[in-house]
Design a protein around this motif. Structure first.
Motif, PDB file in Angstrom:
ATOM      1  N   UNK A 184    -109.241 -56.273 -20.580  1.00 47.65           N
ATOM      2  CA  UNK A 184    -109.594 -57.023 -21.674  1.00 47.65           C
ATOM      3  C   UNK A 184    -109.326 -58.248 -21.794  1.00 47.65           C
ATOM      4  N   UNK A 185    -109.507 -59.369 -22.478  1.00 52.06           N
ATOM      5  CA  UNK A 185    -109.256 -60.739 -22.341  1.00 52.06           C
ATOM      6  C   UNK A 185    -107.934 -60.765 -22.708  1.00 52.06           C
ATOM      7  N   UNK A 186    -107.279 -59.901 -23.756  1.00 53.10           N
ATOM      8  CA  UNK A 186    -105.869 -59.741 -23.921  1.00 53.10           C
ATOM      9  C   UNK A 186    -104.997 -59.868 -22.765  1.00 53.10           C
ATOM     10  N   UNK A 187    -105.531 -59.169 -21.772  1.00 57.46           N
ATOM     11  CA  UNK A 187    -104.373 -59.122 -20.452  1.00 57.46           C
ATOM     12  C   UNK A 187    -104.366 -60.245 -19.907  1.00 57.46           C
ATOM     13  N   UNK A 188    -105.267 -61.274 -19.546  1.00 55.43           N
ATOM     14  CA  UNK A 188    -105.166 -62.400 -18.866  1.00 55.43           C
ATOM     15  C   UNK A 188    -104.263 -63.290 -20.047  1.00 55.43           C
ATOM     16  N   UNK A 189    -104.649 -63.171 -21.413  1.00 53.82           N
ATOM     17  CA  UNK A 189    -103.852 -63.941 -22.314  1.00 53.82           C
ATOM     18  C   UNK A 189    -102.357 -63.675 -22.217  1.00 53.82           C
ATOM     19  N   UNK A 190    -101.904 -62.252 -22.089  1.00 60.13           N
ATOM     20  CA  UNK A 190    -100.521 -62.049 -22.201  1.00 60.13           C
ATOM     21  C   UNK A 190     -99.927 -62.539 -20.712  1.00 60.13           C
ATOM     22  N   UNK A 191    -100.726 -62.654 -19.707  1.00 63.66           N
ATOM     23  CA  UNK A 191    -100.264 -63.488 -18.592  1.00 63.66           C
ATOM     24  C   UNK A 191    -100.125 -64.888 -18.562  1.00 63.66           C
ATOM     25  N   UNK A 192    -101.000 -65.440 -19.322  1.00 61.06           N
ATOM     26  CA  UNK A 192    -100.783 -67.058 -19.737  1.00 61.06           C
ATOM     27  C   UNK A 192     -99.674 -67.180 -20.431  1.00 61.06           C
ATOM     28  N   UNK A 193     -99.378 -66.453 -21.636  1.00 59.92           N
ATOM     29  CA  UNK A 193     -98.338 -66.617 -22.461  1.00 59.92           C
ATOM     30  C   UNK A 193     -97.152 -66.352 -21.766  1.00 59.92           C
ATOM     31  N   UNK A 194     -96.853 -65.463 -20.675  1.00 61.69           N
ATOM     32  CA  UNK A 194     -95.683 -65.298 -20.207  1.00 61.69           C
ATOM     33  C   UNK A 194     -95.303 -66.100 -19.041  1.00 61.69           C
ATOM     34  N   UNK A 195     -96.265 -67.197 -18.546  1.00 60.05           N
ATOM     35  CA  UNK A 195     -96.187 -67.978 -17.429  1.00 60.05           C
ATOM     36  C   UNK A 195     -96.314 -69.287 -18.035  1.00 60.05           C
ATOM     37  N   UNK A 196     -95.323 -70.031 -18.626  1.00 64.38           N
ATOM     38  CA  UNK A 196     -95.476 -71.408 -19.199  1.00 64.38           C
ATOM     39  C   UNK A 196     -95.916 -72.567 -18.247  1.00 64.38           C
ATOM     40  N   UNK A 197     -95.521 -72.335 -16.909  1.00 65.64           N
ATOM     41  CA  UNK A 197     -95.836 -73.396 -15.754  1.00 65.64           C
ATOM     42  C   UNK A 197     -96.949 -73.016 -15.009  1.00 65.64           C
ATOM     43  N   UNK A 198     -97.857 -72.117 -15.435  1.00 66.06           N
ATOM     44  CA  UNK A 198     -98.924 -71.788 -14.803  1.00 66.06           C
ATOM     45  C   UNK A 198    -100.058 -72.768 -14.546  1.00 66.06           C
ATOM     46  N   UNK A 199    -100.554 -73.311 -13.762  1.00 65.89           N
ATOM     47  CA  UNK A 199    -101.386 -74.197 -13.606  1.00 65.89           C
ATOM     48  C   UNK A 199    -102.630 -73.969 -12.721  1.00 65.89           C
ATOM     49  N   UNK A 200    -102.619 -73.011 -12.016  1.00 70.60           N
ATOM     50  CA  UNK A 200    -103.558 -72.775 -10.874  1.00 70.60           C
ATOM     51  C   UNK A 200    -103.922 -71.307 -10.862  1.00 70.60           C
ATOM     52  N   UNK A 201    -105.246 -70.977 -10.955  1.00 62.50           N
ATOM     53  CA  UNK A 201    -105.664 -69.477 -10.787  1.00 62.50           C
ATOM     54  C   UNK A 201    -106.589 -69.459  -9.733  1.00 62.50           C
ATOM     55  N   UNK A 202    -106.700 -68.290  -9.021  1.00 62.03           N
ATOM     56  CA  UNK A 202    -107.719 -67.895  -7.948  1.00 62.03           C
ATOM     57  C   UNK A 202    -108.307 -66.546  -8.578  1.00 62.03           C
ATOM     58  N   UNK A 203    -109.416 -66.488  -8.809  1.00 67.22           N
ATOM     59  CA  UNK A 203    -110.070 -65.139  -9.450  1.00 67.22           C
ATOM     60  C   UNK A 203    -111.583 -64.918  -9.232  1.00 67.22           C
ATOM     61  N   UNK A 204    -111.910 -63.586  -9.116  1.00 63.66           N
ATOM     62  CA  UNK A 204    -113.397 -63.385  -8.949  1.00 63.66           C
ATOM     63  C   UNK A 204    -114.042 -63.886 -10.195  1.00 63.66           C
ATOM     64  N   UNK A 205    -115.273 -64.537 -10.083  1.00 63.63           N
ATOM     65  CA  UNK A 205    -115.774 -65.008 -11.165  1.00 63.63           C
ATOM     66  C   UNK A 205    -116.360 -63.858 -12.150  1.00 63.63           C
ATOM     67  N   UNK A 206    -116.775 -62.709 -11.470  1.00 67.01           N
ATOM     68  CA  UNK A 206    -117.265 -61.760 -12.353  1.00 67.01           C
ATOM     69  C   UNK A 206    -116.021 -60.966 -13.092  1.00 67.01           C
ATOM     70  N   UNK A 207    -114.857 -61.330 -13.068  1.00 68.22           N
ATOM     71  CA  UNK A 207    -113.899 -60.953 -13.574  1.00 68.22           C
ATOM     72  C   UNK A 207    -113.422 -61.808 -15.025  1.00 68.22           C
ATOM     73  N   UNK A 208    -113.565 -63.312 -14.432  1.00 67.26           N
ATOM     74  CA  UNK A 208    -113.329 -64.284 -15.608  1.00 67.26           C
ATOM     75  C   UNK A 208    -114.195 -64.575 -16.393  1.00 67.26           C
ATOM     76  N   UNK A 209    -115.529 -65.044 -16.277  1.00 62.63           N
ATOM     77  CA  UNK A 209    -116.605 -65.316 -16.938  1.00 62.63           C
ATOM     78  C   UNK A 209    -116.758 -64.405 -18.188  1.00 62.63           C
ATOM     79  N   UNK A 210    -116.809 -63.045 -18.041  1.00 60.43           N
ATOM     80  CA  UNK A 210    -117.035 -62.195 -19.336  1.00 60.43           C
ATOM     81  C   UNK A 210    -116.002 -62.546 -20.290  1.00 60.43           C
TER      82      UNK A 210
END
Length: 581
Positions: free
Chosen positions: A434-460
């Protein structure tokens, strides 16, 4: 009554000497952009400060503006002591810079860094470098032939630090050889490492990213050049592809080495604690820091690897040197490494729903006989992996697709210090619950500025407002999987394209596929903070038609760009690299 603009700030109340010291930490482009002409005092100080110019990841408009400042005020060039020119995410920058200035205008330059140098600029660079008599630091990221040509032009006797992609031949002027103390090479076989150590008598730091024979190298049959690098204090080899019996003579030539970091895969002879103890005792008597990561045989059982691991638990390792080790195992990898694991100071791959991860570590006061065959964590250690800059997440199962859930993120947070992660790569076999999974990652990585991801996983996931707020605030670089094959459609409809542009309105670097010219134009027009755009466009139009349209649209952006075309099955695939902003 005073206006707000008339009241001096605390920054302006600092004495001139402190301000000049502060300005030394600024990139000169941002220094002029932020403070020049703000008031008379600051302008005068800037005109007398030492300048460090970094043209990596810079907007084209800021680059153009600073070049105009240099051209208008020639004395500015005499105050530039450090210069970084980069074509990475800024197509044509190096060539554009070199076409604006003559070869003898940077005579006071002490540090030069060149990233992704094109063949067209080598001749111009050679002329510039030959005139740099004060150069003490040189970093080259270019092909081996280009590196050789550039170094052949170097005549300075003050060069201390050199970093190069490859250095199989050493064309430096004799004065430069006798001045270098710090050397970093991306790839170099052991024969050439020996040659470098013999050629650079003052070298005290050597970092080789990869040392292996390779298909074109001579098989290692022992030393073909004797050396004794008495000044070498620190050596780092990130990927060492030789057996233990091939390196004994090599280390005999490093009598004063104090720090050694070495990582090796698929070389089982390297995992021999008794051999290392003998070698260190006889050839490396001054060694204080020893950090390693050795991959084990994938088919070895835990009991067999534990037996190897226990050899590193003797008094020599724990009491004499305080070098502690642990055994890490996943479905695809089994290693023995020192604590903390050296090869993961930069990158870490996390497998989820694979075979159970098993870790063995032992504190100095534990008994070897009491160590159980289960997870044993050293006391007072919060994490097993520190200083992680890049994190890859993948599904290690080849037959079963598992979703990445909140529970996996909790395990990850308990094991890995995520506070320093800057880049996240979520592989295509990884589906997010779910979106909450990526949200939890972002909340745990305050210095994150770059993401590489399959668009089919991100856009929904972009229907989640809270996630979009985090993405908008944090992410500056996004790679939606570039493919060398015919690109698939990314955006299903205009609404999805709009949601994407809103969520990533602060994006600066974007790699993506587009199926229509209108999508490409929409991204150009709506992502106002873009510095670099790399897009793969699939179209049924002719090469001439799409070329004319692209050049017209890119002319509006005042951009530098490169366009490559490939015709396949009555379809035109167009790769566009744009530097703008």
């Amino acid at each position: 009554m005073y206006k707000a603009s008339d009241i001096p700030t605390k920054f302006e109340s600092l004495p001139n000497e402190i301000l000049l010291e502060c300005f030394m930490y600024f990139n000169a482009c941002q220094l002029f952009y932020s403070f020049d002409r703000l008031n008379y005092r600051l302008s005068c100080l800037i005109q007398n400060s030492t300048l460090h110019v970094d043209f990596s990841h810079v907007r084209k408009s800021i680059f153009d503006r600073f070049c105009k400042i240099i051209l208008k005020n020639p004395q500015t060039k005499d105050r530039i002591y450090s210069l970084h020119l980069s074509n990475e995410n800024s197509h044509g920058l190096i060539q554009k810079f070199l076409s604006s200035f003559s070869t003898t205008e940077f005579s006071h330059l002490q540090s030069l860094k060149l990233t992704i140098v094109g063949d067209k600029t080598i001749q111009k660079l050679n002329s510039i470098i030959s005139s740099m008599k004060e150069l003490s630091s040189l970093h080259l990221n270019c092909t081996g032939a280009s590196t050789h040509d550039i170094l052949s032009s170097l005549t300075t006797s003050k060069l201390k630090t050199l970093s190069a992609t490859s250095l199989n031949r050493f064309p430096l002027h004799i004065d430069a050889r006798f001045s270098i103390t710090n050397l970093t090479i991306s790839c170099c076989d052991l024969h050439h490492v020996c040659h470098l150590l013999a050629s650079l008598p003052l070298l005290n730091y050597l970092n080789v990213k990869r040392s292996s024979g390779g298909p074109e190298s001579t098989p290692y049959m022992g030393l073909n050049e004797k050396f004794c690098a008495v000044n070498l204090i620190v050596m780092v080899i990130d990927d060492f592809q030789y057996d233990f019996n091939e390196i004994e003579d090599f280390f005999n030539g490093l009598p004063n080495l104090k720090s050694l970091t070495i990582c090796s895969a698929d070389r089982p002879t390297m995992i021999d604690a008794r051999q290392w103890e003998r070698l260190i005792t006889s050839s490396l008597p001054h060694l204080e820091t020893f950090r390693f990561r050795f991959a084990c045989d994938l088919w070895s059982t835990d009991d067999e690897i534990l037996e190897l691991f226990q050899q590193f638990q003797s008094d020599f390792w724990l009491k004499t040197h305080h070098w502690y080790t642990e055994y890490l195992s996943t479905g695809n990898d089994k290693w023995i490494c020192t604590i903390p694991c050296p090869s993961y100071r930069c990158d870490l791959t996390a497998y989820y729903d694979a075979h159970k991860c098993t870790m063995f570590s032992r504190a100095a006061n534990q008994s070897r006989d009491s160590m159980p065959n289960e997870r044993v964590f050293q006391k007072n250690r919060e994490f097993h992996f520190y200083d992680i800059v890049s994190l890859d997440i993948m599904n290690a199962e080849t037959t079963t697709k598992h979703s990445l859930g909140i529970n996996h993120i909790k395990i990850l947070k308990d094991t890995v210090n995520l506070s320093g992660v800057c880049h996240l790569f979520i592989l295509s076999d990884c589906k997010l619950d779910s979106a909450s999974v990526l949200l939890r990652i972002l909340q745990a990585t305050p210095k994150l500025s770059s993401i590489q991801i399959d668009p089919s996983a991100l856009l929904p996931l972009l229907v989640d407002d809270q996630l979009c707020k985090y993405l908008n605030r944090m992410i500056k670089r996004l790679d939606l999987y570039m493919s060398s094959y015919i690109p698939a459609q990314i955006f299903r409809d205009p609404n999805e394209l709009k949601r994407f542009s809103k969520a990533f309105s602060n994006i600066e670097v974007l790699h993506c596929n587009t199926n229509q010219k209108t999508e490409f134009k929409y991204l150009l027009d709506n992502l106002q903070k873009l510095i670099s755009l790399t897009a793969l466009i699939k179209t049924l139009e002719t090469r001439q038609t799409i070329s004319e349209w692209l050049e017209k649209e890119l002319a509006k952006q005042n951009a530098n760009y490169d366009i490559k075309y490939e015709e396949r099955n009555r379809m035109c695939l167009v790769t566009v690299n744009v530097w703008m902003g």
